[in-house]
Design an enzyme around this catalytic site. Structure first.
Site, PDB file in Angstrom:
ATOM      1  N   ASP A 150      64.502  23.563  46.876  1.00  0.00           N
ATOM      2  CA  ASP A 150      65.849  22.910  46.449  1.00  0.00           C
ATOM      3  C   ASP A 150      65.095  20.964  46.091  1.00  0.00           C
ATOM      4  OD1 ASP A 150      67.137  20.797  45.772  1.00  0.00           O
ATOM      5  OD2 ASP A 150      69.008  21.206  47.976  1.00  0.00           O
ATOM      6  N   ASN A 164      59.788  17.824  36.100  1.00  0.00           N
ATOM      7  CA  ASN A 164      60.758  18.352  35.385  1.00  0.00           C
ATOM      8  C   ASN A 164      62.211  18.620  35.342  1.00  0.00           C
ATOM      9  OD1 ASN A 164      61.585  19.625  32.410  1.00  0.00           O
ATOM     10  ND2 ASN A 164      61.319  21.295  33.760  1.00  0.00           N
ATOM     11  N   TYR A 176      74.126  10.425  34.829  1.00  0.00           N
ATOM     12  CA  TYR A 176      72.315  10.642  33.882  1.00  0.00           C
ATOM     13  C   TYR A 176      72.079   9.602  33.461  1.00  0.00           C
ATOM     14  CZ  TYR A 176      69.306  13.673  31.284  1.00  0.00           C
ATOM     15  OH  TYR A 176      68.295  14.426  30.990  1.00  0.00           O
ATOM     16  N   LYS A 217      68.235   8.335  34.991  1.00  0.00           N
ATOM     17  CA  LYS A 217      66.590   8.496  33.719  1.00  0.00           C
ATOM     18  C   LYS A 217      66.473   6.985  33.603  1.00  0.00           C
ATOM     19  CE  LYS A 217      66.839  12.966  32.926  1.00  0.00           C
ATOM     20  NZ  LYS A 217      65.498  13.309  33.668  1.00  0.00           N
ATOM     21  N   VAL A 224      67.686  18.902  22.544  1.00  0.00           N
ATOM     22  CA  VAL A 224      66.489  19.891  22.492  1.00  0.00           C
ATOM     23  C   VAL A 224      67.807  21.793  22.567  1.00  0.00           C
ATOM     24  CG1 VAL A 224      64.876  21.240  23.689  1.00  0.00           C
ATOM     25  CG2 VAL A 224      64.733  18.892  23.969  1.00  0.00           C
TER      26      VAL A 224
END
Length: 265
Positions: A63, A90, A160, A164, A193
């Site tokens: 984790d 990633n 989110y 970022k 994606v």
């Protein structure tokens, strides 16, 4: 930089973009350390990648939001494979959409912050201290998102998006702090994606997902992997500091050419 024989540590490795990058690294001759939460998926991926006898593939179920787990796994990986030449941050997730911020469960907020921010910082801190700083060499590649630079295209992205944007700020500040070393700090920003990630971010709502990619062809994980390998293979004196890879139909984060597919019929 030739990747043959280099040691690359990759987080979020068990599926999607992470799996594609892992496969590309092995094809380039790198030794790969795979980090993810799912031991079963990591084991299956290792078996799939380990067909190339010239490379080493190992994994740890970790984790990334737990510093003690991260640090122990980094140390044991170095003991097994050797010093880490490349760190690819990633691991990440977006959950809760289309709920707006005030309607999100606090647990979802903490989960995203812990993975997307703490995870990047914990991994980087551990790898720098146990491997890169004593040699003053290495490459750190952060997989962020074009979301960090523009206003997101639909509700439910506040956390989110902030995560970022934080990753971008962290990357830029870290690059400056590592002046005087040969450690490069790079960022790769994917657009849309077609992976489980984008399905998860809309709560696996198929209608919402289909509407999001209507009329154009999204990227696939291999497209991002090719970009990552390109960045990593540059000679030491060249840093592709930031690379945006988006579908050509995604003109900006909010503007999509939804006649793209129609023109190709």
């Amino acid at each position: 930089m030739a990747l043959h024989g280099k040691v690359a540590l990759l987080t979020g490795a068990s599926m999607g973009i992470g799996e594609a990058i892992a496969s590309s690294l092995v094809q380039a001759g790198a030794n790969v350390i795979l980090f993810s939460r799912s031991e079963d998926k990591l084991r299956q991926l290792k078996d799939k990648l380990a067909v190339n006898g010239d490379t080493k593939v190992t994994y740890r179920a970790v984790d990334v939001g737990n510093y003690e787990e991260v640090d122990a796994a980094v140390k044991s990986s170095i003991q097994e494979v050797g010093h880490i030449d490349i760190l690819i941050n990633n691991a990440g997730l977006a959950i809760g959409a289309p709920k707006i911020f005030s309607d999100l469960n606090p647990s979802d907020i903490m989960t995203m912050n812990n993975t997307n921010i703490n995870g990047y910082m914990f991994m980087t801190h551990s790898v720098l201290n146990h491997s890169m700083m004593n040699r003053k060499a290495g490459t750190i590649l952060n997989i962020t998102s074009i979301t960090g630079l523009e206003v997101p295209p639909f509700p439910g992205e506040a956390v989110y998006h902030a995560n970022k944007a934080c990753q971008e700020a962290f990357t830029n500040a870290l690059r400056n702090e590592l002046s005087g070393t040969d450690i490069r700090v790079l960022v790769l920003r994917p657009g849309v994606v077609a992976t489980n990630f984008h399905s998860l971010r809309v709560g696996h709502d198929k209608k919402m997902y289909d509407e999001f990619i209507e009329g154009y062809e999204p990227l696939i994980a291999d497209d991002i992997a090719q970009g990552a390998i390109y960045m990593l293979q540059q000679p030491l004196n060249i840093s592709v500091k930031a690379l945006d890879i988006v579908p050509s139909a995604q003109r900006s984060i909010n503007v999509f050419d939804r006649t793209w597919n129609e023109r190709r019929e």
